[in-house]
Write an enzyme that holds these catalytic residues in place. Structure first.
Site, PDB file in Angstrom:
ATOM      1  N   ASP A  54       0.870  -1.175   0.000  1.00  0.00           N
ATOM      2  CA  ASP A  54       0.000   0.000   0.000  1.00  0.00           C
ATOM      3  C   ASP A  54       0.914   1.236   0.000  1.00  0.00           C
ATOM      4  O   ASP A  54       1.407   1.642  -1.057  1.00  0.00           O
ATOM      5  CB  ASP A  54      -0.879  -0.131   1.257  1.00  0.00           C
ATOM      6  CG  ASP A  54      -1.922   0.945   1.407  1.00  0.00           C
ATOM      7  OD1 ASP A  54      -2.146   1.700   0.456  1.00  0.00           O
ATOM      8  OD2 ASP A  54      -2.522   1.051   2.487  1.00  0.00           O
ATOM      9  N   ASP A  83      -7.582  -9.059   5.307  1.00  0.00           N
ATOM     10  CA  ASP A  83      -8.576  -9.170   6.380  1.00  0.00           C
ATOM     11  C   ASP A  83      -9.177  -7.835   6.782  1.00  0.00           C
ATOM     12  O   ASP A  83      -8.632  -6.761   6.494  1.00  0.00           O
ATOM     13  CB  ASP A  83      -7.931  -9.785   7.628  1.00  0.00           C
ATOM     14  CG  ASP A  83      -7.032  -8.783   8.349  1.00  0.00           C
ATOM     15  OD1 ASP A  83      -6.168  -8.174   7.686  1.00  0.00           O
ATOM     16  OD2 ASP A  83      -7.211  -8.594   9.564  1.00  0.00           O
ATOM     17  N   ARG A 102      -9.917 -13.560   5.611  1.00  0.00           N
ATOM     18  CA  ARG A 102      -8.693 -13.956   4.905  1.00  0.00           C
ATOM     19  C   ARG A 102      -8.927 -15.202   4.067  1.00  0.00           C
ATOM     20  O   ARG A 102      -8.221 -15.455   3.095  1.00  0.00           O
ATOM     21  CB  ARG A 102      -7.578 -14.283   5.898  1.00  0.00           C
ATOM     22  CG  ARG A 102      -7.041 -13.092   6.673  1.00  0.00           C
ATOM     23  CD  ARG A 102      -5.778 -13.510   7.395  1.00  0.00           C
ATOM     24  NE  ARG A 102      -5.434 -12.621   8.493  1.00  0.00           N
ATOM     25  CZ  ARG A 102      -4.758 -11.493   8.362  1.00  0.00           C
ATOM     26  NH1 ARG A 102      -4.385 -11.078   7.176  1.00  0.00           N
ATOM     27  NH2 ARG A 102      -4.468 -10.759   9.425  1.00  0.00           N
ATOM     28  N   LYS A 153      -1.199  -1.496  -4.562  1.00  0.00           N
ATOM     29  CA  LYS A 153      -2.029  -0.276  -4.506  1.00  0.00           C
ATOM     30  C   LYS A 153      -1.138   0.903  -4.873  1.00  0.00           C
ATOM     31  O   LYS A 153      -0.794   1.735  -4.034  1.00  0.00           O
ATOM     32  CB  LYS A 153      -2.569  -0.084  -3.082  1.00  0.00           C
ATOM     33  CG  LYS A 153      -3.895  -0.718  -2.799  1.00  0.00           C
ATOM     34  CD  LYS A 153      -4.450  -0.221  -1.474  1.00  0.00           C
ATOM     35  CE  LYS A 153      -5.778  -0.879  -1.176  1.00  0.00           C
ATOM     36  NZ  LYS A 153      -6.272  -0.516   0.171  1.00  0.00           N
TER      37      LYS A 153
HETATM   38  P1  IMP Z   1       1.834  -0.582   3.699  1.00  0.00           P
HETATM   39  O1  IMP Z   1       0.990   0.665   3.773  1.00  0.00           O
HETATM   40  O2  IMP Z   1       2.387  -0.805   2.319  1.00  0.00           O
HETATM   41  O3  IMP Z   1       2.902  -0.525   4.757  1.00  0.00           O
HETATM   42  O4  IMP Z   1       0.879  -1.807   4.011  1.00  0.00           O
HETATM   43  C1  IMP Z   1       0.620  -2.149   5.311  1.00  0.00           C
HETATM   44  C2  IMP Z   1      -0.410  -3.218   5.471  1.00  0.00           C
HETATM   45  O5  IMP Z   1      -1.689  -2.611   5.368  1.00  0.00           O
HETATM   46  C3  IMP Z   1      -0.504  -4.381   4.508  1.00  0.00           C
HETATM   47  O6  IMP Z   1       0.459  -5.392   4.732  1.00  0.00           O
HETATM   48  C4  IMP Z   1      -1.900  -4.884   4.846  1.00  0.00           C
HETATM   49  O7  IMP Z   1      -1.843  -5.680   6.025  1.00  0.00           O
HETATM   50  C5  IMP Z   1      -2.646  -3.603   5.166  1.00  0.00           C
HETATM   51  N1  IMP Z   1      -3.526  -3.208   4.051  1.00  0.00           N
HETATM   52  C6  IMP Z   1      -3.325  -2.224   3.167  1.00  0.00           C
HETATM   53  N2  IMP Z   1      -4.355  -2.133   2.303  1.00  0.00           N
HETATM   54  C7  IMP Z   1      -5.233  -3.103   2.674  1.00  0.00           C
HETATM   55  C8  IMP Z   1      -6.503  -3.541   2.147  1.00  0.00           C
HETATM   56  O8  IMP Z   1      -7.051  -3.017   1.157  1.00  0.00           O
HETATM   57  N3  IMP Z   1      -7.106  -4.564   2.794  1.00  0.00           N
HETATM   58  C9  IMP Z   1      -6.555  -5.203   3.886  1.00  0.00           C
HETATM   59  N4  IMP Z   1      -5.361  -4.827   4.390  1.00  0.00           N
HETATM   60  C10 IMP Z   1      -4.704  -3.781   3.791  1.00  0.00           C
END
Ligand code: IMP
Length: 188
Positions: free
Chosen positions: A96, A152, A158, A124
């Site tokens: 994300d 989740d 999940r 994303k």
């Molecule tokens: P980051 O923002 O790239 O550090 O992502 C952190 C975490 O946010 C991911 O590993 C997921 O656990 C969670 N996450 C981000 N987007 C989603 C989503 O659309 N659904 C579920 N979990 C999400």
């Protein structure tokens, strides 16, 4: 308008995961890579992906806890495999902001792997804050909240075989069972 929509069905996921496995197989000939899954979200993806890479590949997992602001992470449950000198592929469910992965790469790099790459099922990309190199990406999506196939909401969903988008988060949070009803009614 429906607030829950199936965005990628199970057959499409299976096809894409097989393609990613074929790409990894081609890139890692004779390298015996370690597929390092990030718990808990990467479990379905890694299980399926692992069946499309050569049997010499090793599989291990680690678990992260977030602390402080800016998404910093610690390794809370470590992998048993020594990755020094190994070709490591971090397997993630979703990237994300990229913060989790960039901190994790920093931690793993101190262990001196021979190489470090990432495979993520979902990218994303529009939400990215830090640039991370994603060598293998299943699907590029917008900024909807997704559930299923490892992703989740409060630990739930999940185990859905496909990916769903929550278009109206407030309505969903008022009635989180609505997705279970929709899935089991076969109303995908
Ligand atoms: P980051 O923002 O790239 O550090 O992502 C952190 C975490 O946010 C991911 O590993 C997921 O656990 C969670 N996450 C981000 N987007 C989603 C989503 O659309 N659904 C579920 N979990 C999400």
């Amino acid at each position: 308008m429906r607030s829950l929509v199936e965005v990628v069905d199970a057959a499409t996921i299976a096809r894409r995961v097989a393609e990613l496995g074929a790409a990894i197989t081609a890139d890692y000939q004779d390298k015996e890579p370690v597929l390092l899954g990030i718990l808990n979200g990467a479990v379905p993806f890694l299980a399926d992906l692992s069946r499309h890479v050569p049997p010499e590949a090793e599989i291990d997992f680690l678990s992260l806890t977030r602390f402080g602001e800016e998404g910093r992470v610690n390794i809370s449950v470590d992998s048993a495999t020594s990755i020094a000198g190994r070709h490591v592929i971090v397997v993630e469910d979703i990237v994300d902001t990229g913060l989790t992965l960039s901190y994790l790469h920093g931690l793993l790099a101190t262990r001196r792997p021979a190489s470090l790459a990432t495979a993520t099922l979902i990218d994303k990309v529009t939400r990215r804050i830090v640039d991370v190199d994603l060598r293998y990406r299943g699907f590029e999506v917008g900024d909807e909240f997704l559930l299923g196939y490892g992703l989740d909401w409060n630990g739930r969903y999940r185990n859905l075989p496909s990916l769903w988008a929550v278009l109206d988060l407030a309505t969903f949070q008022d009635d989180p069972d609505s997705l279970a009803r929709q899935v089991f009614a076969g109303a995908g």
